[in-house]
Every structure is written in C-alpha cells, then in structure tokens.
Design an enzyme around this catalytic site. Structure first.
Site, PDB file in Angstrom:
ATOM      1  N   SER A 193      -4.191   1.382  -4.502  1.00 17.88           N
ATOM      2  CA  SER A 193      -3.657   0.104  -4.041  1.00 17.88           C
ATOM      3  C   SER A 193      -4.749  -0.931  -3.798  1.00 17.88           C
ATOM      4  O   SER A 193      -4.472  -2.037  -3.336  1.00 17.88           O
ATOM      5  CB  SER A 193      -2.835   0.298  -2.756  1.00 17.88           C
ATOM      6  OG  SER A 193      -3.634   0.845  -1.721  1.00 17.88           O
ATOM      7  N   GLU A 247      -5.293   9.924   0.466  1.00 19.23           N
ATOM      8  CA  GLU A 247      -5.699   8.516   0.534  1.00 19.23           C
ATOM      9  C   GLU A 247      -6.819   8.172  -0.446  1.00 19.23           C
ATOM     10  O   GLU A 247      -6.766   7.128  -1.099  1.00 19.23           O
ATOM     11  CB  GLU A 247      -6.136   8.151   1.958  1.00 19.23           C
ATOM     12  CG  GLU A 247      -5.002   8.057   2.955  1.00 19.23           C
ATOM     13  CD  GLU A 247      -4.082   6.855   2.734  1.00 19.23           C
ATOM     14  OE1 GLU A 247      -4.342   6.041   1.834  1.00 19.23           O
ATOM     15  OE2 GLU A 247      -3.093   6.748   3.475  1.00 19.23           O
ATOM     16  N   HIS A 290       1.443   5.355  -2.447  1.00 15.36           N
ATOM     17  CA  HIS A 290       1.895   6.696  -2.071  1.00 15.36           C
ATOM     18  C   HIS A 290       3.146   7.186  -2.806  1.00 15.36           C
ATOM     19  O   HIS A 290       3.223   8.355  -3.186  1.00 15.36           O
ATOM     20  CB  HIS A 290       2.186   6.741  -0.569  1.00 15.36           C
ATOM     21  CG  HIS A 290       0.987   6.807   0.296  1.00 15.36           C
ATOM     22  ND1 HIS A 290       0.195   7.930   0.397  1.00 15.36           N
ATOM     23  CD2 HIS A 290       0.427   5.878   1.118  1.00 15.36           C
ATOM     24  CE1 HIS A 290      -0.794   7.706   1.249  1.00 15.36           C
ATOM     25  NE2 HIS A 290      -0.680   6.473   1.702  1.00 15.36           N
ATOM     26  N   HIS A 304       0.834  -1.209   0.000  1.00 18.44           N
ATOM     27  CA  HIS A 304       0.000   0.000   0.000  1.00 18.44           C
ATOM     28  C   HIS A 304       0.863   1.251   0.000  1.00 18.44           C
ATOM     29  O   HIS A 304       0.626   2.181  -0.776  1.00 18.44           O
ATOM     30  CB  HIS A 304      -0.919   0.018   1.222  1.00 18.44           C
ATOM     31  CG  HIS A 304      -1.529   1.362   1.485  1.00 18.44           C
ATOM     32  ND1 HIS A 304      -2.642   1.827   0.823  1.00 18.44           N
ATOM     33  CD2 HIS A 304      -1.148   2.374   2.313  1.00 18.44           C
ATOM     34  CE1 HIS A 304      -2.933   3.046   1.228  1.00 18.44           C
ATOM     35  NE2 HIS A 304      -2.045   3.407   2.143  1.00 18.44           N
TER      36      HIS A 304
END
Length: 283
Positions: free
Chosen positions: A201, A182, A141, A136
């Site tokens: 993700s 996010e 990110h 993730h």
C-alpha cells in the site's frame, strides 16, 4: 457507549476515528453515506497508483487476488466484498473506527474476521498517513485473504495471539506479524517480491523493499524475527523473505511457548543490524 481510542507508539495527537461508534468488540457499522466524492476520488487515485506499480514488485499471489477486491473507482461497500470473501475462504471484513487493542484484534482474527478502518486519509496525506486507513487495510490486506493459505495463517496468528497475551509475549509475536503480514517478502521465480500490506500500500516502499541495495533481506527465521525491532516512521532496514506462503502456515503450527521463554533471556536486535555469519539475499 463506545470504546476508548487506542494509541500504539508515540503520538502528538489522539487517534483519528470516532470510537463512540464502537461496539464492545470494537467493530462498528461502515458509515458508507459519510464518504464524500472527494473521499471516493482519493481512493480511486490511490488504487490506480498502486495497481500500476505492482508488476515486477508484488507477489503473483497478490496480483492474482486483487481483482476480487472489486470496485476500483470508489470506496467499496464491505458487504459486497464479504459476499465474495466468505465464499472463497470463509472470512469477512468488519469495520472498526481505527486501531484497536491487541486482545480484541486477536479475537477477531481467530474468528476469521478482519478489522478494516473505515475512514480514509485526507488529500494532503495522499503520500503518507500516520495510521492505517481504509485504503491500507483494503488494498494491502484484504486481497490475500482470498488466498486459502494466507487466510488460514492469519486465523492461526489470531489464535496464537490470544495465547501470547496470556503468556505476556505479545511484543515478541507482534514482530512476526510486522515482518510477515505487514512487511514480508517472498522469493518467486522472478526474484524477491512483496506480499506484506505495509509494502503493497506504499508507493515508495514497494520499489525500495524489492530493488534497493540498502536494506538487509534475510531468510525468515522465527527467532530472528521475534528479536528484531522495527521502524514505524521510515522504510524498513531489514526484511524477512519466505520461500512460499505455505512456510508461514508451517511456522504457525509451532508451539511458541518454549520459544517465548527462551527469547525472554535474549537481547533484542536493532532494526538495521546484521549478525555475524548472516548474508543478505540478493533482490
């Protein structure tokens, strides 16, 4: 000596990760030798699945940046990523054992250091893992940290987080992170696309967030996002859409202190609520 584990939200078990390895700032060394061939295979399969889903759903900025992440067939070494990342935007990634407290998190971001959990999910958690793992954090990110605008925004967010902590406003600011970094969407020439790491993700939420008629998609307004609760155990019921990455950086220049004071008097908004006069954006 190490640090104590961190828990966000309700959990029936202690957080995963060996916090005895953590330094005072919660960073630790990436224990690369600890990864098994099964771990590398899990990463390879996760990467291949998500990469195949990106066209038509992910932001072009993310698609363009993804190759900078490096190795696709095994867990990359952080120092290899950092050699490219520092040259691109002055950022680096640092290993952490898992979730870390807000102030250390903000402090790392303010110093252009992005914390990456260094453990990977088990094979039986392939489709869903409760806590953020290395896949993730790296896949979701890190690619956009190669984008200068997003890189500057995340540093500004960390600086703002330290101020929010002093003002007792971390919950309000955390909703901005949730609904942008996010779970953010961006409008591009081809329509709405995802740039948030939690979406990028996730094999299921990527298509859902962009194409499903179910969730509300609203233009990003800071006050609305700060008042809106969010879901941690299901797909989001509301997404906020930006028109450009620069819009985030412009928001970061706002003096949030008066906004915090104003919003303390305002009720929160349910994660699935649509307010009078609001119209959802078409995918």
């Amino acid at each position: 000596m190490g640090q104590a584990p961190v828990v966000y939200g309700q959990s029936d078990r202690p957080p995963r990760g060996d916090y005895s390895r953590a330094n005072s700032d919660y960073t630790c060394a990436q224990d690369y030798a600890a990864y098994t061939e099964a771990d590398h295979d899990t990463y390879r399969r996760l990467y291949a699945r998500q990469k195949a889903l990106l066209p038509g759903l992910a932001s072009q900025a993310f698609i363009d940046a993804l190759p900078s992440l490096g190795a696709e067939d095994r867990i990359p070494r952080f120092e290899d990523i950092n050699a490219r990342l520092k040259a691109a935007t002055g950022w680096e990634i640092v290993a952490v054992p898992g979730l870390i407290p807000e102030v250390p998190f903000f402090s790392l971001l303010a110093n252009r250091q992005f914390p990456v959990t260094d453990w990977i999910r088990k094979p039986e958690e392939f489709d869903y893992v409760v806590e953020p793992d290395i896949f993730h954090d790296l896949f979701g990110h890190v690619p956009l940290l190669f984008n200068p605008v997003i890189a500057d925004f995340i540093q500004a967010y960390g600086q703002g987080g330290l101020r929010a902590s002093e003002l007792g406003a971390c919950e309000l600011l955390s909703r901005v992170y949730w609904y942008t970094i996010e779970f953010g969407l961006i409008r591009e020439a081809g329509g709405v696309r995802a740039y948030g790491a939690g979406i990028l993700s996730s094999s299921g939420e990527l298509a859902y967030s962009v194409t499903s008629p179910e969730p509300h998609r609203l233009p990003l307004q800071l006050e609305r996002a700060m008042r809106t609760r969010y879901k941690i155990d299901t797909y989001q019921q509301t997404y906020f859409v930006i028109d450009s990455m620069q819009q985030l950086l412009d928001f970061a220049a706002t003096d949030f202190a008066p906004l915090y004071e104003k919003l303390r008097e305002q009720p929160t908004i349910a994660a699935n609520a649509l307010l009078p006069g609001e119209t959802t954006l078409a995918p």
